[in-house]
Scaffold this active site. Structure first.
Site, short mmCIF file in Angstrom:
data_model
loop_
_atom_site.label_atom_id
_atom_site.label_comp_id
_atom_site.label_asym_id
_atom_site.label_seq_id
_atom_site.Cartn_x
_atom_site.Cartn_y
_atom_site.Cartn_z
N GLN A 221 0.83 -1.20 0.00
CA GLN A 221 0.00 0.00 0.00
C GLN A 221 0.86 1.25 0.00
O GLN A 221 0.47 2.28 -0.57
CB GLN A 221 -0.94 0.00 1.20
CG GLN A 221 -2.02 1.08 1.15
CD GLN A 221 -2.99 0.89 -0.01
OE1 GLN A 221 -3.23 -0.23 -0.44
NE2 GLN A 221 -3.55 1.98 -0.52
N ALA B 133 -6.03 4.82 -0.27
CA ALA B 133 -5.83 4.96 1.17
C ALA B 133 -4.35 5.09 1.49
O ALA B 133 -3.49 4.49 0.84
CB ALA B 133 -6.39 3.76 1.90
N SER C 257 -5.96 1.19 4.76
CA SER C 257 -6.62 0.54 3.63
C SER C 257 -7.41 -0.68 4.07
O SER C 257 -6.89 -1.56 4.77
CB SER C 257 -5.59 0.13 2.58
OG SER C 257 -6.21 -0.62 1.55
N HIS D 86 -8.12 -2.98 2.09
CA HIS D 86 -7.50 -4.12 1.40
C HIS D 86 -6.52 -4.85 2.29
O HIS D 86 -6.32 -6.06 2.15
CB HIS D 86 -6.81 -3.64 0.12
CG HIS D 86 -7.74 -3.35 -1.00
ND1 HIS D 86 -8.30 -4.33 -1.79
CD2 HIS D 86 -8.24 -2.18 -1.47
CE1 HIS D 86 -9.08 -3.79 -2.71
NE2 HIS D 86 -9.07 -2.49 -2.52
N GLU E 260 -16.88 4.32 -5.66
CA GLU E 260 -16.19 3.14 -6.19
C GLU E 260 -17.17 1.97 -6.24
O GLU E 260 -17.26 1.17 -5.30
CB GLU E 260 -14.98 2.79 -5.32
CG GLU E 260 -13.88 3.84 -5.35
CD GLU E 260 -12.59 3.36 -4.69
OE1 GLU E 260 -12.56 2.22 -4.18
OE2 GLU E 260 -11.61 4.12 -4.70
N HIS F 137 -15.70 -1.60 -5.42
CA HIS F 137 -15.05 -1.93 -4.14
C HIS F 137 -16.08 -2.52 -3.18
O HIS F 137 -16.94 -1.81 -2.65
CB HIS F 137 -14.41 -0.67 -3.55
CG HIS F 137 -13.69 -0.91 -2.25
ND1 HIS F 137 -12.32 -0.91 -2.15
CD2 HIS F 137 -14.15 -1.13 -1.00
CE1 HIS F 137 -11.97 -1.13 -0.88
NE2 HIS F 137 -13.06 -1.26 -0.16
#
Length: 371
Positions: free
Chosen positions: A250, A271, A276, A278, A334, A337
């Site tokens: 990231q 992010a 994040s 993720h 988004e 996402h």
């Protein structure tokens, strides 16, 4: 609550920004070579054990880049199963999970399989949600050794769980624990520990991917179920564009966006490290894969995007960053996402008409970072 503007009526600002970012990444290819592009796009996506072994993925094909910076055109690669264990995902309300809906068949309520069978077995909401909740033996036992669905069931179901969190009556139900499906990560709430790495991880079986595509193992199962249902119900094929990204990856992803766009614009689409979703393994970016997989920029307005907005909750997911909610989430729209909450919490989110996780859990808006 006001419904978001249909996605086909306007392209999100994030799409336009990401298009410019893609051009910048192309420049990286010219001046820095393919290794620099891999870093800018997110770098290899591997499990911690694989990283320590030298960055080889479980199927022996080597590392692959995570396509967070905008997604890649192409056919994608059929999803392969990781050798890591993949636990099932159950529902606290009825003991059934997304596996029950693998063939995409819907029940009378419009849900798939076990996600919606509330008439078969409904857990009565608890009424003792005061200071004694965390001392309740069933809740304590579930927190100590049970799965997340066991905790939700012990509290009395998803709505009772949400009410306890919003009311501040259950400090043991922490929104900061990164391994819980209810963790909240945003611009005001960093991961703790900052370098958290979820395990076990797996890839979604039977799902195309344009990147390494590793996810938390239970999330990978749910993505497989969601993709199968989308295809069976006529929405078309979806593929994984980006899944888990480590703190280090990231850092590279965010730095690439800042270098291409400047910090303010980058903060709307990416992010900062440690913030994040993720990194939790609970978030996945999906793309349409009808004739080869498309890009994130082209996802809005596709049948897949419309289907996900209406049906992702059935498999435990929400669209995390909705249209028109930037003032709360801090990110542009988004539609690709998805954030995994588990079947029970996602159903409560959907049924309550919520549009942000901050609102769902009674948290303040997080449009910017501290300081």
């Amino acid at each position: 609550m006001r419904e978001p503007e249909p996605s086909h009526r306007r392209a999100p600002r994030a799409v336009r920004i990401r298009a410019w970012a893609a051009l910048a990444v192309a420049g990286v290819l010219v001046f820095g070579g393919s290794s620099a592009v891999a870093a800018a796009l997110g770098g290899p996506v591997v499990s911690r054990g694989e990283a320590l072994a030298g960055g080889r993925v479980a199927d022996g094909t080597g590392t692959e880049g995570a396509g967070d910076a905008g997604g890649g055109d192409g056919d994608g690669t059929p999803g392969s199963a990781s050798t890591l264990p993949v636990p099932g995902q159950a529902s606290a309300e009825n003991g059934a999970g997304p596996d029950d809906g693998a063939d995409g068949a819907t029940d009378d309520a419009g849900g798939t399989g076990g996600a919606d069978d509330a008439d078969d077995a409904v857990t009565s909401p608890r009424t003792d949600l005061g200071d004694g909740l965390c001392a309740d033996p069933a809740v304590a036992a579930a927190l100590q050794g049970g799965a997340d669905v066991d905790v939700i069931a012990a509290v009395g179901g998803a709505e009772a769980f949400r009410s306890a969190v919003v009311g501040g009556n259950a400090p043991c139900l922490s929104l900061t624990e990164p391994h819980r499906v209810w963790v909240v990560v945003n611009k005001q709430r960093a991961l703790d520990p900052i370098d958290y790495w979820p395990e076990p991880q797996a890839r979604a079986e039977g799902v195309q991917r344009t990147s390494g595509g590793h996810l938390r193992a239970d999330v990978a199962v749910a993505v497989s179920q969601l993709a199968a249902a989308a295809a069976a119900e006529g929405a078309g094929a979806v593929g994984v564009n980006s899944g888990f990204r480590s703190y280090a990856i990231q850092q590279s992803t965010y730095a690439g966006h800042v270098g291409a766009l400047g910090r303010d614009a980058a903060d709307l689409i990416s992010a900062r490290p440690g913030h994040s979703e993720h990194q939790t393994g609970l978030a996945v970016d999906l793309v349409a894969c009808d004739r080869g997989c498309g890009t994130l920029e082209r996802f809005a307005g596709t049948p897949q995007a419309e289907w996900l907005a209406a049906n992702a909750w059935r498999f435990g997911f929400i669209v995390r960053y909705e249209n028109g909610m930037t003032a709360v989430t801090g990110y542009d729209w988004e539609p690709w996402h998805l954030r995994y909450l588990g079947v029970d919490l996602a159903k409560a989110y959907h049924d309550g008409g919520f549009r942000t996780l901050e609102e769902f859990f009674g948290l303040p808006a997080a449009p910017g970072y501290p300081g």
